[in-house]
Design a protein around this motif. Structure first.
Motif, PDB file in Angstrom:
ATOM      1  N   LEU A   2      25.855  18.476  25.408  1.00  0.00           N
ATOM      2  CA  LEU A   2      25.136  17.433  24.739  1.00  0.00           C
ATOM      3  C   LEU A   2      25.628  15.775  25.147  1.00  0.00           C
ATOM      4  CD1 LEU A   2      26.015  18.803  21.178  1.00  0.00           C
ATOM      5  CD2 LEU A   2      23.716  18.448  22.317  1.00  0.00           C
ATOM      6  N   ASP A   3      26.629  15.770  26.378  1.00  0.00           N
ATOM      7  CA  ASP A   3      26.967  14.351  26.564  1.00  0.00           C
ATOM      8  C   ASP A   3      26.157  14.291  27.738  1.00  0.00           C
ATOM      9  OD1 ASP A   3      28.997  14.303  24.597  1.00  0.00           O
ATOM     10  OD2 ASP A   3      30.545  15.065  25.884  1.00  0.00           O
ATOM     11  N   ASP A   4      25.673  14.980  28.679  1.00  0.00           N
ATOM     12  CA  ASP A   4      24.867  14.820  29.639  1.00  0.00           C
ATOM     13  C   ASP A   4      23.251  14.437  29.440  1.00  0.00           C
ATOM     14  OD1 ASP A   4      23.814  14.791  32.209  1.00  0.00           O
ATOM     15  OD2 ASP A   4      24.077  17.044  32.530  1.00  0.00           O
ATOM     16  N   PRO A   5      23.044  13.464  29.736  1.00  0.00           N
ATOM     17  CA  PRO A   5      21.763  12.775  29.264  1.00  0.00           C
ATOM     18  C   PRO A   5      20.645  13.646  30.104  1.00  0.00           C
ATOM     19  CG  PRO A   5      22.926  10.986  30.607  1.00  0.00           C
ATOM     20  CD  PRO A   5      23.733  11.981  30.184  1.00  0.00           C
ATOM     21  N   SER A   6      20.950  13.859  31.254  1.00  0.00           N
ATOM     22  CA  SER A   6      19.660  14.586  31.977  1.00  0.00           C
ATOM     23  C   SER A   6      19.859  16.298  31.662  1.00  0.00           C
ATOM     24  CB  SER A   6      20.204  14.597  33.404  1.00  0.00           C
ATOM     25  OG  SER A   6      21.283  15.398  33.703  1.00  0.00           O
ATOM     26  N   ALA A   7      20.587  16.663  30.609  1.00  0.00           N
ATOM     27  CA  ALA A   7      20.534  18.221  30.225  1.00  0.00           C
ATOM     28  C   ALA A   7      19.388  18.436  29.439  1.00  0.00           C
ATOM     29  CB  ALA A   7      22.023  18.317  29.627  1.00  0.00           C
ATOM     30  N   ASP A   8      18.734  19.759  29.848  1.00  0.00           N
ATOM     31  CA  ASP A   8      17.579  20.276  29.017  1.00  0.00           C
ATOM     32  C   ASP A   8      18.361  20.739  27.747  1.00  0.00           C
ATOM     33  OD1 ASP A   8      15.332  21.269  28.343  1.00  0.00           O
ATOM     34  OD2 ASP A   8      15.395  22.553  30.023  1.00  0.00           O
ATOM     35  N   LEU A   9      17.866  20.286  26.609  1.00  0.00           N
ATOM     36  CA  LEU A   9      18.129  20.433  25.223  1.00  0.00           C
ATOM     37  C   LEU A   9      17.280  21.648  24.531  1.00  0.00           C
ATOM     38  CD1 LEU A   9      19.848  17.289  24.139  1.00  0.00           C
ATOM     39  CD2 LEU A   9      20.946  19.028  25.143  1.00  0.00           C
ATOM     40  N   ARG A  10      16.279  21.947  25.137  1.00  0.00           N
ATOM     41  CA  ARG A  10      15.283  22.656  24.416  1.00  0.00           C
ATOM     42  C   ARG A  10      15.911  24.061  24.130  1.00  0.00           C
ATOM     43  NH1 ARG A  10      10.378  22.650  28.805  1.00  0.00           N
ATOM     44  NH2 ARG A  10      12.220  22.994  30.207  1.00  0.00           N
ATOM     45  N   VAL A  11      16.780  24.734  24.986  1.00  0.00           N
ATOM     46  CA  VAL A  11      17.242  26.138  24.710  1.00  0.00           C
ATOM     47  C   VAL A  11      18.102  25.904  23.462  1.00  0.00           C
ATOM     48  CG1 VAL A  11      19.486  25.960  26.084  1.00  0.00           C
ATOM     49  CG2 VAL A  11      18.311  28.059  25.668  1.00  0.00           C
ATOM     50  N   LEU A  12      18.709  24.795  23.033  1.00  0.00           N
ATOM     51  CA  LEU A  12      19.433  24.976  21.714  1.00  0.00           C
ATOM     52  C   LEU A  12      18.538  25.012  20.798  1.00  0.00           C
ATOM     53  CD1 LEU A  12      21.654  21.688  22.506  1.00  0.00           C
ATOM     54  CD2 LEU A  12      22.292  24.137  22.816  1.00  0.00           C
ATOM     55  N   ARG A  13      17.374  24.923  20.883  1.00  0.00           N
ATOM     56  CA  ARG A  13      16.630  25.291  19.628  1.00  0.00           C
ATOM     57  C   ARG A  13      16.298  26.711  19.153  1.00  0.00           C
ATOM     58  NH1 ARG A  13      11.167  22.440  22.075  1.00  0.00           N
ATOM     59  NH2 ARG A  13      12.073  20.331  22.110  1.00  0.00           N
ATOM     60  N   LEU A  14      16.843  27.649  20.157  1.00  0.00           N
ATOM     61  CA  LEU A  14      16.980  29.151  19.938  1.00  0.00           C
ATOM     62  C   LEU A  14      18.101  29.410  19.122  1.00  0.00           C
ATOM     63  CD1 LEU A  14      15.395  31.695  20.750  1.00  0.00           C
ATOM     64  CD2 LEU A  14      16.877  31.721  22.780  1.00  0.00           C
ATOM     65  N   THR A  15      17.692  29.651  17.844  1.00  0.00           N
ATOM     66  CA  THR A  15      18.805  29.917  17.072  1.00  0.00           C
ATOM     67  C   THR A  15      18.941  31.447  16.931  1.00  0.00           C
ATOM     68  OG1 THR A  15      17.314  30.114  14.927  1.00  0.00           O
ATOM     69  CG2 THR A  15      18.617  27.969  15.342  1.00  0.00           C
ATOM     70  N   ARG A  16      19.659  31.922  16.222  1.00  0.00           N
ATOM     71  CA  ARG A  16      19.914  33.494  16.047  1.00  0.00           C
ATOM     72  C   ARG A  16      18.778  34.326  15.505  1.00  0.00           C
ATOM     73  NH1 ARG A  16      25.642  35.753  13.952  1.00  0.00           N
ATOM     74  NH2 ARG A  16      26.156  34.375  15.944  1.00  0.00           N
ATOM     75  N   GLU A  17      18.328  33.589  14.370  1.00  0.00           N
ATOM     76  CA  GLU A  17      16.895  33.978  13.797  1.00  0.00           C
ATOM     77  C   GLU A  17      15.847  34.033  14.760  1.00  0.00           C
ATOM     78  OE1 GLU A  17      16.777  35.485  10.653  1.00  0.00           O
ATOM     79  OE2 GLU A  17      19.004  35.346  10.847  1.00  0.00           O
ATOM     80  N   GLU A  18      15.605  32.825  15.449  1.00  0.00           N
ATOM     81  CA  GLU A  18      14.449  32.717  16.388  1.00  0.00           C
ATOM     82  C   GLU A  18      14.494  33.628  17.516  1.00  0.00           C
ATOM     83  OE1 GLU A  18      11.910  30.610  15.970  1.00  0.00           O
ATOM     84  OE2 GLU A  18      12.653  30.458  14.019  1.00  0.00           O
ATOM     85  N   GLU A  19      15.960  33.891  18.059  1.00  0.00           N
ATOM     86  CA  GLU A  19      15.893  34.838  19.016  1.00  0.00           C
ATOM     87  C   GLU A  19      15.498  36.233  18.497  1.00  0.00           C
ATOM     88  OE1 GLU A  19      19.554  37.047  21.860  1.00  0.00           O
ATOM     89  OE2 GLU A  19      19.989  35.314  20.566  1.00  0.00           O
ATOM     90  N   LYS A  20      15.787  36.650  17.381  1.00  0.00           N
ATOM     91  CA  LYS A  20      15.489  38.205  16.761  1.00  0.00           C
ATOM     92  C   LYS A  20      13.756  38.127  16.857  1.00  0.00           C
ATOM     93  CE  LYS A  20      19.671  38.788  13.885  1.00  0.00           C
ATOM     94  NZ  LYS A  20      19.984  39.102  12.800  1.00  0.00           N
ATOM     95  N   LYS A  21      13.515  36.989  16.503  1.00  0.00           N
ATOM     96  CA  LYS A  21      11.996  37.067  16.402  1.00  0.00           C
ATOM     97  C   LYS A  21      11.512  37.020  17.819  1.00  0.00           C
ATOM     98  CE  LYS A  21      11.386  34.108  12.260  1.00  0.00           C
ATOM     99  NZ  LYS A  21      10.878  32.712  11.845  1.00  0.00           N
ATOM    100  N   LEU A  22      11.911  36.259  18.741  1.00  0.00           N
ATOM    101  CA  LEU A  22      11.501  36.415  20.093  1.00  0.00           C
ATOM    102  C   LEU A  22      11.538  37.719  20.903  1.00  0.00           C
ATOM    103  CD1 LEU A  22      10.641  34.988  22.765  1.00  0.00           C
ATOM    104  CD2 LEU A  22      12.937  34.531  23.190  1.00  0.00           C
ATOM    105  N   LEU A  23      12.668  38.401  20.473  1.00  0.00           N
ATOM    106  CA  LEU A  23      12.974  39.823  21.009  1.00  0.00           C
ATOM    107  C   LEU A  23      11.915  40.804  20.247  1.00  0.00           C
ATOM    108  CD1 LEU A  23      16.922  39.887  21.121  1.00  0.00           C
ATOM    109  CD2 LEU A  23      15.386  39.502  23.001  1.00  0.00           C
ATOM    110  N   LEU A  24      11.642  40.813  19.259  1.00  0.00           N
ATOM    111  CA  LEU A  24      10.631  41.746  18.540  1.00  0.00           C
ATOM    112  C   LEU A  24       9.315  41.320  18.893  1.00  0.00           C
ATOM    113  CD1 LEU A  24      11.710  41.699  14.824  1.00  0.00           C
ATOM    114  CD2 LEU A  24      12.021  43.578  16.515  1.00  0.00           C
ATOM    115  N   ARG A  25       9.041  40.150  19.261  1.00  0.00           N
ATOM    116  CA  ARG A  25       7.527  39.808  19.875  1.00  0.00           C
ATOM    117  C   ARG A  25       7.558  40.443  21.275  1.00  0.00           C
ATOM    118  NH1 ARG A  25       4.313  34.516  19.374  1.00  0.00           N
ATOM    119  NH2 ARG A  25       2.359  35.413  20.451  1.00  0.00           N
ATOM    120  N   LEU A  26       8.718  39.950  22.087  1.00  0.00           N
ATOM    121  CA  LEU A  26       8.714  40.647  23.452  1.00  0.00           C
ATOM    122  C   LEU A  26       8.270  42.317  23.602  1.00  0.00           C
ATOM    123  CD1 LEU A  26      11.313  38.445  25.128  1.00  0.00           C
ATOM    124  CD2 LEU A  26       8.873  38.344  25.649  1.00  0.00           C
TER     125      LEU A  26
END
Length: 130
Positions: A2-26
């Motif tokens: 979070l301290d790195d301004p050039s870090a890609d923060l999109r992966v932080l959107r993947l919550t545990r619930e969202e990960e379960k949905k993603l795995l089921l979809r895959l």
């Protein structure tokens, strides 16, 4: 991260619930086109780059298909293992997708000799115009 301004923060959107949905979809993908689209969406929305290629030593089973996730800060080790596992389950259920992956890399393409030599079985058949 979070301290790195050039870090890609999109992966932080993947919550545990969202990960379960993603795995089921895959696991429930029905075609190679859906798989490619999911790869694109994971990269666009989460920054997760998944590469799926046939093994250089040949593909005899689904295990012969390499599924790699590019190293990314913020993506946990468990998720790095569960995404390929979900894709493998999909490939085991839908062999047509595995064949499409192999074909997309030119491993099922006809050889030059097959393209140049006529099929002996078709030589005996009369040619009907359509």
């Amino acid at each position: 991260m979070l301290d790195d301004p050039s870090a890609d923060l999109r992966v932080l959107r993947l919550t545990r619930e969202e990960e379960k949905k993603l795995l089921l979809r895959l696991e429930s993908l029905q075609s190679y086109q859906e798989l490619v689209r999911m790869q694109q969406r994971m990269h666009e929305q989460l920054g997760i780059a998944v590469t799926i290629t046939p093994s250089e030593r040949g593909v005899r089973t689904v295990r012969g298909i390499n599924i790699q996730i590019q190293d990314q800060r913020g993506l946990c080790k468990k998720t790095r293992q569960t995404i390929p596992a979900a894709i493998r389950k999909c490939l085991e259920k839908n062999e047509a997708i595995a064949f499409a992956i192999v074909d997309a890399h030119g491993l099922l393409a006809p050889t030059q000799a097959q393209l140049q030599s006529p099929d002996p079985a078709s030589a005996d058949l009369p040619h009907d115009p359509l």
